[in-house]
Structures are given as C-alpha cells and as structure tokens.
Design a protein around this motif. Structure first.
Motif, PDB file in Angstrom:
ATOM      1  N   ARG A 123       2.108   1.606  -3.534  1.00 51.59           N
ATOM      2  CA  ARG A 123       1.008   2.294  -4.303  1.00 51.59           C
ATOM      3  C   ARG A 123       0.796   3.568  -3.935  1.00 51.59           C
ATOM      4  O   ARG A 123       0.338   4.497  -5.166  1.00 51.59           O
ATOM      5  CB  ARG A 123      -0.320   1.613  -4.220  1.00 51.59           C
TER       6      ARG A 123
ATOM      7  N   THR B 135       0.618  -1.298   0.183  1.00 52.30           N
ATOM      8  CA  THR B 135      -0.009  -0.121  -0.037  1.00 52.30           C
ATOM      9  C   THR B 135       0.960   1.040  -0.211  1.00 52.30           C
ATOM     10  O   THR B 135       0.486   2.275  -0.605  1.00 52.30           O
ATOM     11  CB  THR B 135      -0.898  -0.077   1.279  1.00 52.30           C
TER      12      THR B 135
ATOM     13  N   TRP C  47      -2.653  -1.743 -12.668  1.00 52.39           N
ATOM     14  CA  TRP C  47      -2.456  -1.235 -11.356  1.00 52.39           C
ATOM     15  C   TRP C  47      -2.473   0.123 -10.886  1.00 52.39           C
ATOM     16  O   TRP C  47      -2.376   0.708  -9.600  1.00 52.39           O
ATOM     17  CB  TRP C  47      -1.420  -2.000 -10.524  1.00 52.39           C
TER      18      TRP C  47
ATOM     19  N   SER D 236      -5.018   2.553 -11.432  1.00 50.67           N
ATOM     20  CA  SER D 236      -6.371   3.062 -11.254  1.00 50.67           C
ATOM     21  C   SER D 236      -6.457   3.737 -10.114  1.00 50.67           C
ATOM     22  O   SER D 236      -5.887   3.561  -9.146  1.00 50.67           O
ATOM     23  CB  SER D 236      -7.393   1.798 -11.268  1.00 50.67           C
ATOM     24  N   ALA D 237      -7.513   4.621 -10.113  1.00 54.95           N
ATOM     25  CA  ALA D 237      -8.008   5.353  -8.836  1.00 54.95           C
ATOM     26  C   ALA D 237      -8.507   4.484  -7.850  1.00 54.95           C
ATOM     27  O   ALA D 237      -8.386   4.461  -6.677  1.00 54.95           O
ATOM     28  CB  ALA D 237      -9.045   6.217  -9.347  1.00 54.95           C
ATOM     29  N   GLN D 238      -9.076   3.315  -8.416  1.00 55.54           N
ATOM     30  CA  GLN D 238      -9.584   2.374  -7.209  1.00 55.54           C
ATOM     31  C   GLN D 238      -8.478   1.741  -6.388  1.00 55.54           C
ATOM     32  O   GLN D 238      -8.805   1.304  -5.335  1.00 55.54           O
ATOM     33  CB  GLN D 238     -10.473   1.225  -8.147  1.00 55.54           C
ATOM     34  N   THR D 239      -7.280   1.225  -6.894  1.00 52.54           N
ATOM     35  CA  THR D 239      -6.420   0.862  -6.331  1.00 52.54           C
ATOM     36  C   THR D 239      -5.836   1.675  -5.454  1.00 52.54           C
ATOM     37  O   THR D 239      -5.122   1.529  -4.392  1.00 52.54           O
ATOM     38  CB  THR D 239      -5.290   0.197  -7.195  1.00 52.54           C
ATOM     39  N   GLU D 240      -5.833   2.820  -5.858  1.00 44.44           N
ATOM     40  CA  GLU D 240      -5.067   4.157  -4.791  1.00 44.44           C
ATOM     41  C   GLU D 240      -5.954   4.242  -3.689  1.00 44.44           C
ATOM     42  O   GLU D 240      -5.606   4.264  -2.472  1.00 44.44           O
ATOM     43  CB  GLU D 240      -5.165   5.433  -5.595  1.00 44.44           C
ATOM     44  N   ARG D 241      -7.354   4.203  -3.840  1.00 45.13           N
ATOM     45  CA  ARG D 241      -8.404   4.353  -2.703  1.00 45.13           C
ATOM     46  C   ARG D 241      -8.209   3.429  -1.695  1.00 45.13           C
ATOM     47  O   ARG D 241      -8.274   3.446  -0.528  1.00 45.13           O
ATOM     48  CB  ARG D 241     -10.055   4.431  -3.322  1.00 45.13           C
ATOM     49  N   MET D 242      -8.085   1.975  -2.444  1.00 47.31           N
ATOM     50  CA  MET D 242      -7.971   0.992  -1.566  1.00 47.31           C
ATOM     51  C   MET D 242      -6.613   0.970  -0.768  1.00 47.31           C
ATOM     52  O   MET D 242      -6.666   0.672   0.436  1.00 47.31           O
ATOM     53  CB  MET D 242      -8.057  -0.259  -2.436  1.00 47.31           C
TER      54      MET D 242
END
Length: 313
Positions: free
Chosen positions: A213, A210, A224, A226-232
């Motif tokens: 990322r 994390t 990898w 994407s905004a989704q992986t950053e939010r996660m």
C-alpha cells in the motif's frame, strides 16, 4: 558537483542524529529488563503461581500425527528469512530517512510493448526494497506450502486453548530466568508456538500488505487507494518491522542461552546433536548477511537495476 554519501558516511550521520535517543532507549530497556526479572522472580515464588506453573508447565502435548524433528528445508528457510529481513531493514531505514534517492529506475517500455500504463520512476532504494519483498514473499509461499504438505504446521498452529495459560507460564519462567523445560526437536513450548504463529500468519501478511500500500506500485485510483488506507498502512508498517526485529533479537538470545550448539544444529543442519556443524552453518550465514549489507551500495544497485530498465542519477 555533489557526491553521494557512502554507506559508512550515512551510518555515521544517522548515529550522530540518533545517538541520544539510542542511548536513552538502551538504558530504559536495561532498567525495564531488570525490573521485569525481579518482579517475575517474586511472582514465581508465590504458592498460587507455583501451583499455576505446576498445572500449566508451558508445553501443550502435540496432536497425534505431529512430525518429530525439523526438516532440512526449514534450515534453509531460517537463513533465507533472516537474509531478506536484514536487507529489508536496511532499505526500509533508507526509505524512512526520506533522503533524495541516489538514483532512479524507470521501466524500459520498449521491452514491454504491450504495456499501456506509463512507466513509473522508482528511487533505487525503493526498487531494491520491492525486489526483496518479492523474493521474500516467494520464500514465504514456499514455506507455507511445505508447512502444510509435510504436517509441520501442527508444530506452530495452536489447536488447543490450553496454549494460552501455558504460554503465560512459559513467559513467567523465561522472565524469572528459570527456563521452561522443553525439547524443540519434539515440540515447541506454548510461548514459542504463539510467537511463530504470529510471525508467519499475522506479522508477515501485515508487512506485505502495508508495504504494498505504501509503495508506488499500488493503484492510484479505486476503493483501496484512499488517504485513510495509506495512513493505516503507514501506522502499521514500521511497528511490524520493529516487531520482527524484537522477535529476532529475543529468538537469537534464547537460542544462544538455552543450549546453542543443539539449537543451531536443529535450526540449520536438521540434526539433533551437540556438535559444531550447525554453528558453522550459522556462522557462514551471518557472514553472508554482513557481506550483503555492505555490498548493497547505490552504484552496485544501479548497475543491476540498469539490466531491467533505465537508471538516472
């Protein structure tokens, strides 16, 4: 001309902004602790729970071939992990504060003529955080290699499902202030085993992945990115840090309250004894961490960073 606040000034500013939250959190934690102890003492007095603890005393016999004792390299790992964790927390809090960095580091491409990618500018705290991450990962890799090379993994990797009820039993005993009987020189109790396993094989990889990322060294394009992986990653990274802090706090409290001299000897001096050698090494390690915390000032970090690139600000 604006001046950069000193470490003590930033600490005072943070305390002023967070004082009410910290005080309320401390009060809630104390009340929760008292309530937990009362409930646990009521529970362990019940016949069914007494029978459960008698059946599952909190320790799973180690597999055949499990080494006895704690090797010297594990003592160094205790110090290095604590040292880097302290500094990672310091830099992590600086980054989480989202203040303008006191300086910026840029890789000097003249030293890397084959590098085609444009150099990225990193805030000085992020630069230091990434270096600490790299050193911490190196320590972690060394630890895992030695763990499996010496058979020490048998002490922290569960190999029997009986670890679950025994961990529950140990937790009840700790919560009721009736410490489970154990000898860490020979075997960890089930709750310790699960906690160490979680730190080494779950929390540490999560912190690494994390953190990468969220850093500026992560590729800006690709699957990898994407905004989704950053939010996660953002949702997990800070709680993982809190987990490390909670684990460290509980770990230190239990060490100091369950035979401090013997435990510190085991952890820092690789000796199963009740003398003061382990305590002395532990005290020196704490001094080293305190010195490093206050020594990691922006001017000093910028001077060090300038040896590997250009520093502005």
């Amino acid at each position: 001309m604006t001046t950069t606040p000193t470490t003590s000034a930033r600490a005072a500013e943070w305390w002023k902004a967070q004082r009410t939250r910290v005080l309320w959190g401390t009060a809630i934690a104390v009340v929760a602790l008292v309530v937990t102890v009362v409930i646990a003492r009521v529970l362990v007095a019940q016949p069914a729970v007494e029978e459960f603890i008698a059946t599952y005393p909190g320790i799973v016999p180690p597999p055949e071939g499990t080494p006895v004792g704690i090797p010297w390299w594990l003592g160094w790992q205790h110090f290095l992990n604590a040292f880097f964790l302290v500094l990672l927390v310091k830099t992590g809090l600086e980054l989480r504060g989202k203040r303008r960095p006191p300086g910026f580091w840029t890789r000097d491409n003249t030293r890397w003529p084959r590098t085609k990618r444009a150099p990225r500018r990193l805030g000085i705290w992020l630069w230091f955080h990434l270096w600490l991450d790299a050193l911490w990962v190196l320590v972690g890799i060394t630890y895992v290699v030695l763990l499996f090379a010496t058979g020490q993994w048998l002490r922290i990797v569960p190999t029997d499902w009986a670890v679950v009820p025994n961990a529950i039993s140990a937790a009840l005993q700790y919560a009721s202030l009736e410490w489970p009987t154990e000898d860490s020189w020979i075997v960890y109790n089930a709750l310790q085993q699960l906690a160490y396993f979680a730190v080494v094989f779950i929390a540490s990889p999560l912190a690494l992945l994390t953190g990468l990322r969220l850093s500026s060294i992560w590729p800006v394009e690709g699957r990898w990115a994407s905004a989704q992986t950053e939010r996660m990653a953002r949702a997990l990274h800070y709680p993982v840090m809190l987990f490390f802090l909670a684990f460290t706090f509980v770990h230190v409290v239990l060490v100091l309250s369950t035979g401090a001299l013997r435990k510190l000897n085991q952890m820092y001096a690789a000796r199963d004894a009740d003398d003061w050698i382990g305590f002395a090494i532990f005290a020196l390690s704490v001094v080293a961490m305190v010195v490093a915390w206050f020594a990691a000032t922006p001017p000093r970090l910028k001077r060090i960073a300038a040896k590997s690139g250009r520093v502005q600000g």
